[in-house]
Design a protein around this motif. Structure first.
Motif, PDB file in Angstrom:
ATOM      1  N   PHE A 117       0.918  -1.290  -0.062  1.00 10.12           N
ATOM      2  CA  PHE A 117       0.120  -0.164  -0.102  1.00 10.12           C
ATOM      3  C   PHE A 117       0.781   1.185   0.001  1.00 10.12           C
ATOM      4  O   PHE A 117       0.463   2.391  -0.591  1.00 10.12           O
ATOM      5  CB  PHE A 117      -0.992  -0.069   1.185  1.00 10.12           C
ATOM      6  CG  PHE A 117      -2.244  -0.759   0.814  1.00 10.12           C
ATOM      7  CD1 PHE A 117      -3.026  -0.553  -0.010  1.00 10.12           C
ATOM      8  CD2 PHE A 117      -2.469  -2.095   1.626  1.00 10.12           C
ATOM      9  CE1 PHE A 117      -4.263  -1.200  -0.257  1.00 10.12           C
ATOM     10  CE2 PHE A 117      -3.410  -3.034   1.344  1.00 10.12           C
ATOM     11  CZ  PHE A 117      -4.278  -2.473   0.264  1.00 10.12           C
ATOM     12  N   ILE A 118       1.956   1.365   0.680  1.00  7.54           N
ATOM     13  CA  ILE A 118       2.993   2.224   0.593  1.00  7.54           C
ATOM     14  C   ILE A 118       3.345   2.651  -0.792  1.00  7.54           C
ATOM     15  O   ILE A 118       3.139   3.748  -1.242  1.00  7.54           O
ATOM     16  CB  ILE A 118       4.127   2.271   1.516  1.00  7.54           C
ATOM     17  CG1 ILE A 118       3.512   2.309   2.917  1.00  7.54           C
ATOM     18  CG2 ILE A 118       5.037   3.257   1.387  1.00  7.54           C
ATOM     19  CD1 ILE A 118       4.634   1.799   4.177  1.00  7.54           C
ATOM     20  N   LEU A 119       3.760   1.448  -1.471  1.00 13.68           N
ATOM     21  CA  LEU A 119       4.416   1.776  -2.854  1.00 13.68           C
ATOM     22  C   LEU A 119       3.219   2.108  -3.691  1.00 13.68           C
ATOM     23  O   LEU A 119       3.360   2.726  -4.844  1.00 13.68           O
ATOM     24  CB  LEU A 119       5.009   0.461  -3.189  1.00 13.68           C
ATOM     25  CG  LEU A 119       6.372  -0.122  -2.402  1.00 13.68           C
ATOM     26  CD1 LEU A 119       6.738  -1.504  -2.723  1.00 13.68           C
ATOM     27  CD2 LEU A 119       7.485   1.007  -3.057  1.00 13.68           C
ATOM     28  N   LEU A 120       1.943   1.537  -3.465  1.00 14.66           N
ATOM     29  CA  LEU A 120       0.958   1.878  -4.479  1.00 14.66           C
ATOM     30  C   LEU A 120       0.729   3.341  -4.194  1.00 14.66           C
ATOM     31  O   LEU A 120       0.279   3.922  -5.132  1.00 14.66           O
ATOM     32  CB  LEU A 120      -0.223   1.180  -3.951  1.00 14.66           C
ATOM     33  CG  LEU A 120      -1.590   1.397  -4.540  1.00 14.66           C
ATOM     34  CD1 LEU A 120      -1.755   1.250  -6.050  1.00 14.66           C
ATOM     35  CD2 LEU A 120      -2.556   0.795  -3.786  1.00 14.66           C
ATOM     36  N   GLY A 121       0.559   3.970  -2.909  1.00 15.35           N
ATOM     37  CA  GLY A 121       0.825   5.379  -2.897  1.00 15.35           C
ATOM     38  C   GLY A 121       1.807   5.843  -3.925  1.00 15.35           C
ATOM     39  O   GLY A 121       1.451   7.125  -4.343  1.00 15.35           O
ATOM     40  N   CYS A 122       3.109   5.649  -3.748  1.00 17.10           N
ATOM     41  CA  CYS A 122       4.005   5.988  -4.345  1.00 17.10           C
ATOM     42  C   CYS A 122       3.915   6.411  -6.102  1.00 17.10           C
ATOM     43  O   CYS A 122       4.550   7.155  -6.585  1.00 17.10           O
ATOM     44  CB  CYS A 122       5.371   5.564  -4.151  1.00 17.10           C
ATOM     45  SG  CYS A 122       5.792   5.759  -2.636  1.00 17.10           S
ATOM     46  N   LEU A 123       2.871   5.669  -6.433  1.00 12.00           N
ATOM     47  CA  LEU A 123       2.503   5.567  -8.164  1.00 12.00           C
ATOM     48  C   LEU A 123       1.907   6.784  -8.368  1.00 12.00           C
ATOM     49  O   LEU A 123       1.700   7.301  -9.447  1.00 12.00           O
ATOM     50  CB  LEU A 123       1.671   4.511  -8.447  1.00 12.00           C
ATOM     51  CG  LEU A 123       2.430   3.153  -8.416  1.00 12.00           C
ATOM     52  CD1 LEU A 123       1.260   2.044  -8.520  1.00 12.00           C
ATOM     53  CD2 LEU A 123       3.564   3.168  -9.156  1.00 12.00           C
TER      54      LEU A 123
END
Length: 126
Positions: A60-66
């Motif tokens: 979810f953290i990496l998803l937000g980085c998109l």
């Protein structure tokens, strides 16, 4: 910045050295907005041994980085998501779907990276 670069190199060569710092790295990724720190931590996260809960948080953290304005943060996050998904069948379909759009509409680097990552994920499904 030099410490982060060293940690990134250690993560690639000796990920076990960073294992004791994984909670801090996850927290840092979630809370730091500096793009250089985000792309370095994105590089490190998939190299850590993560519990299923930690893997979900990292997802979810990496998803937000998109959604970050930095193309480098997006590209490194795409790569980190794919690396997490290679080791977790439950993430493969979600990550594959997430990579479809940047693979078609992102910057040239994101399109190239996205196509390669999708190919790797498809191979992991075989």
């Amino acid at each position: 910045m030099q410490k982060v670069d060293l940690r990134k190199q250690l993560a690639a060569l000796r990920p076990e050295y960073l294992q004791s710092h994984k909670e801090r790295l996850i927290r840092q990724m979630a809370n730091v907005e500096q793009r250089e720190a985000r792309w370095h931590v994105a590089h490190m996260l998939p190299r850590l041994r993560l519990s299923s809960d930690e893997r979900e948080i990292a997802f979810f953290i990496l998803l937000g980085c998109l959604d970050n304005e930095s193309r480098l943060v997006k590209t490194f996050s795409m790569q980190a998501l794919a690396e997490l998904a290679e080791d977790d069948a439950s993430l493969r379909a979600r990550v594959g779907a997430l990579l479809e759009d940047p693979s078609k509409t992102g910057s040239p680097a994101m399109r190239t990276c996205g196509r390669k990552l999708l190919d790797r994920l498809n191979e992991a499904n075989l």
